[in-house]
Design a protein around this motif. Structure first.
Motif, PDB file in Angstrom:
ATOM      1  N   PRO A  60      54.178  10.497   5.917  1.00  0.00           N
ATOM      2  CA  PRO A  60      54.501  11.253   7.124  1.00  0.00           C
ATOM      3  C   PRO A  60      54.905  10.392   8.317  1.00  0.00           C
ATOM      4  O   PRO A  60      55.840  10.739   9.046  1.00  0.00           O
ATOM      5  CB  PRO A  60      53.212  12.028   7.410  1.00  0.00           C
ATOM      6  CG  PRO A  60      52.573  12.184   6.073  1.00  0.00           C
ATOM      7  CD  PRO A  60      52.871  10.904   5.350  1.00  0.00           C
ATOM      8  N   ALA A  61      54.221   9.264   8.538  1.00  0.00           N
ATOM      9  CA  ALA A  61      54.545   8.420   9.686  1.00  0.00           C
ATOM     10  C   ALA A  61      55.934   7.806   9.546  1.00  0.00           C
ATOM     11  O   ALA A  61      56.736   7.815  10.490  1.00  0.00           O
ATOM     12  CB  ALA A  61      53.487   7.330   9.844  1.00  0.00           C
ATOM     13  N   LEU A  62      56.234   7.278   8.367  1.00  0.00           N
ATOM     14  CA  LEU A  62      57.542   6.666   8.140  1.00  0.00           C
ATOM     15  C   LEU A  62      58.637   7.721   8.181  1.00  0.00           C
ATOM     16  O   LEU A  62      59.717   7.501   8.751  1.00  0.00           O
ATOM     17  CB  LEU A  62      57.539   5.953   6.782  1.00  0.00           C
ATOM     18  CG  LEU A  62      58.798   5.162   6.411  1.00  0.00           C
ATOM     19  CD1 LEU A  62      59.117   4.115   7.465  1.00  0.00           C
ATOM     20  CD2 LEU A  62      58.606   4.509   5.042  1.00  0.00           C
ATOM     21  N   PHE A  63      58.361   8.882   7.606  1.00  0.00           N
ATOM     22  CA  PHE A  63      59.342   9.962   7.596  1.00  0.00           C
ATOM     23  C   PHE A  63      59.640  10.449   9.010  1.00  0.00           C
ATOM     24  O   PHE A  63      60.798  10.643   9.385  1.00  0.00           O
ATOM     25  CB  PHE A  63      58.809  11.113   6.743  1.00  0.00           C
ATOM     26  CG  PHE A  63      59.743  12.276   6.607  1.00  0.00           C
ATOM     27  CD1 PHE A  63      60.972  12.130   5.990  1.00  0.00           C
ATOM     28  CD2 PHE A  63      59.393  13.528   7.092  1.00  0.00           C
ATOM     29  CE1 PHE A  63      61.841  13.200   5.854  1.00  0.00           C
ATOM     30  CE2 PHE A  63      60.250  14.608   6.962  1.00  0.00           C
ATOM     31  CZ  PHE A  63      61.479  14.442   6.346  1.00  0.00           C
ATOM     32  N   THR A  64      58.611  10.614   9.820  1.00  0.00           N
ATOM     33  CA  THR A  64      58.803  11.049  11.206  1.00  0.00           C
ATOM     34  C   THR A  64      59.618  10.024  11.981  1.00  0.00           C
ATOM     35  O   THR A  64      60.488  10.383  12.787  1.00  0.00           O
ATOM     36  CB  THR A  64      57.446  11.269  11.891  1.00  0.00           C
ATOM     37  OG1 THR A  64      56.734  12.295  11.197  1.00  0.00           O
ATOM     38  CG2 THR A  64      57.621  11.690  13.338  1.00  0.00           C
ATOM     39  N   ALA A  65      59.356   8.745  11.731  1.00  0.00           N
ATOM     40  CA  ALA A  65      60.121   7.688  12.406  1.00  0.00           C
ATOM     41  C   ALA A  65      61.604   7.775  12.068  1.00  0.00           C
ATOM     42  O   ALA A  65      62.463   7.549  12.928  1.00  0.00           O
ATOM     43  CB  ALA A  65      59.567   6.315  12.026  1.00  0.00           C
ATOM     44  N   ARG A  66      61.929   8.133  10.824  1.00  0.00           N
ATOM     45  CA  ARG A  66      63.347   8.243  10.436  1.00  0.00           C
ATOM     46  C   ARG A  66      63.958   9.515  11.014  1.00  0.00           C
ATOM     47  O   ARG A  66      65.148   9.549  11.332  1.00  0.00           O
ATOM     48  CB  ARG A  66      63.483   8.229   8.919  1.00  0.00           C
ATOM     49  CG  ARG A  66      63.178   6.907   8.243  1.00  0.00           C
ATOM     50  CD  ARG A  66      63.975   5.754   8.828  1.00  0.00           C
ATOM     51  NE  ARG A  66      63.259   5.064   9.877  1.00  0.00           N
ATOM     52  CZ  ARG A  66      63.799   4.542  10.961  1.00  0.00           C
ATOM     53  NH1 ARG A  66      65.086   4.679  11.193  1.00  0.00           N
ATOM     54  NH2 ARG A  66      63.068   3.913  11.849  1.00  0.00           N
TER      55      ARG A  66
END
Length: 272
Positions: A240-246
């Motif tokens: 979720p954190a990496l996806f939100t950053a993208r």
């Protein structure tokens, strides 16, 4: 806060023709809708022209925008309906969780880095010739040209770099010879255009548009050229954190020219 906007574009307006044909001009129009816009604010945009008679412009901003100038210049200012829909992005971000699935669309610029282009441009040849000491210099960024290479670029980056994966297709298997390539790890692959690997189970993603863009950056001098591909399908969140950053920061290069904006939609009848 973050806002996602959708602006209706009238392709028959004189002002819209330049915007639709020149990503640099569209970038300028987008930035004109953000009060006090400067380099510290990441702005992502994408032009969806599935219906050439009614294209839509999507823009993701950190500041609340005003699209009055775009509506006057390239929309239907006197028509009925919502000319520019501006929505708070927070409710969507609150839905991001491991295993959650969404329909998605992404226009990106798939690229590779190489030290020795097969057919260098005059500028690249000059730069290579100037390296008389044969030292390792910064590589050349080249766009992938084939659909197979563009799809491989996408599939090889989803989990580790972008925080999602692409589920296996829930439809019938493809006919022989139409399987998607196995993703190639870009860290181990040679610096060249990569061909398809071994057949992999069909994934829920397809390329719906491929384009080559070329335009003058400042109205004079050398032109800017890049290739883009539009990917559509289903994704599943893994980080979720990496996806939100993208979602907020964009994917791949050429973001100023309409690439990198990943948009999501619910999957009817499917639980996240």
């Amino acid at each position: 806060m973050t806002y996602l906007s959708r602006i209706r574009i009238n392709p028959l307006r004189a002002g819209s023709r330049k915007l639709l044909s020149n990503p640099r001009a569209m970038h300028g129009a987008v930035m004109g809708g953000i009060p006090g816009a400067h380099d510290s604010e990441r702005v992502l945009w994408r032009l969806d022209a599935d219906d050439p008679h009614r294209p839509h412009l999507y823009v993701l901003t950190r500041s609340k925008p005003d699209w009055s100038h775009l509506i006057e210049q390239a929309g239907w200012p006197a028509a009925e309906g919502e000319h520019a829909a501006i929505r708070d992005y927070a409710p969507l971000l609150a839905q991001i969780a491991i295993g959650r699935e969404f329909a998605f669309r992404l226009t990106a610029s798939p690229v590779q880095n190489t030290q020795s282009p097969h057919t260098p441009t005059p500028a690249q040849a000059t730069r290579m010739a100037a390296n008389t000491d044969q030292k390792r210099v910064r590589g050349f960024r080249l766009g992938h040209r084939t659909a197979a290479a563009q799809l491989d670029w996408f599939l090889s980056r989803t989990v580790e770099r972008w925080g999602f994966d692409i589920p296996a297709s829930r439809t019938d298997p493809p006919a022989p010879g139409l399987e998607q390539p196995t993703p190639v790890d870009p860290r181990s692959a040679p610096d060249r255009e990569k061909g398809p690997g071994k057949p992999d189970p069909l994934r829920e993603v397809r390329i719906t548009a491929r384009n080559r863009h070329s335009f003058e950056k400042n109205g004079k001098g050398p032109s800017v050229t890049f290739r883009s591909a539009t990917f559509e399908g289903c994704l599943r969140v893994t980080d979720p954190a990496l996806f939100t950053a993208r979602l907020l920061g964009g994917i791949g290069p050429s973001k100023a020219y309409g690439c990198g904006l990943l948009t999501l939609a619910p999957l009817p009848g499917r639980k996240g």
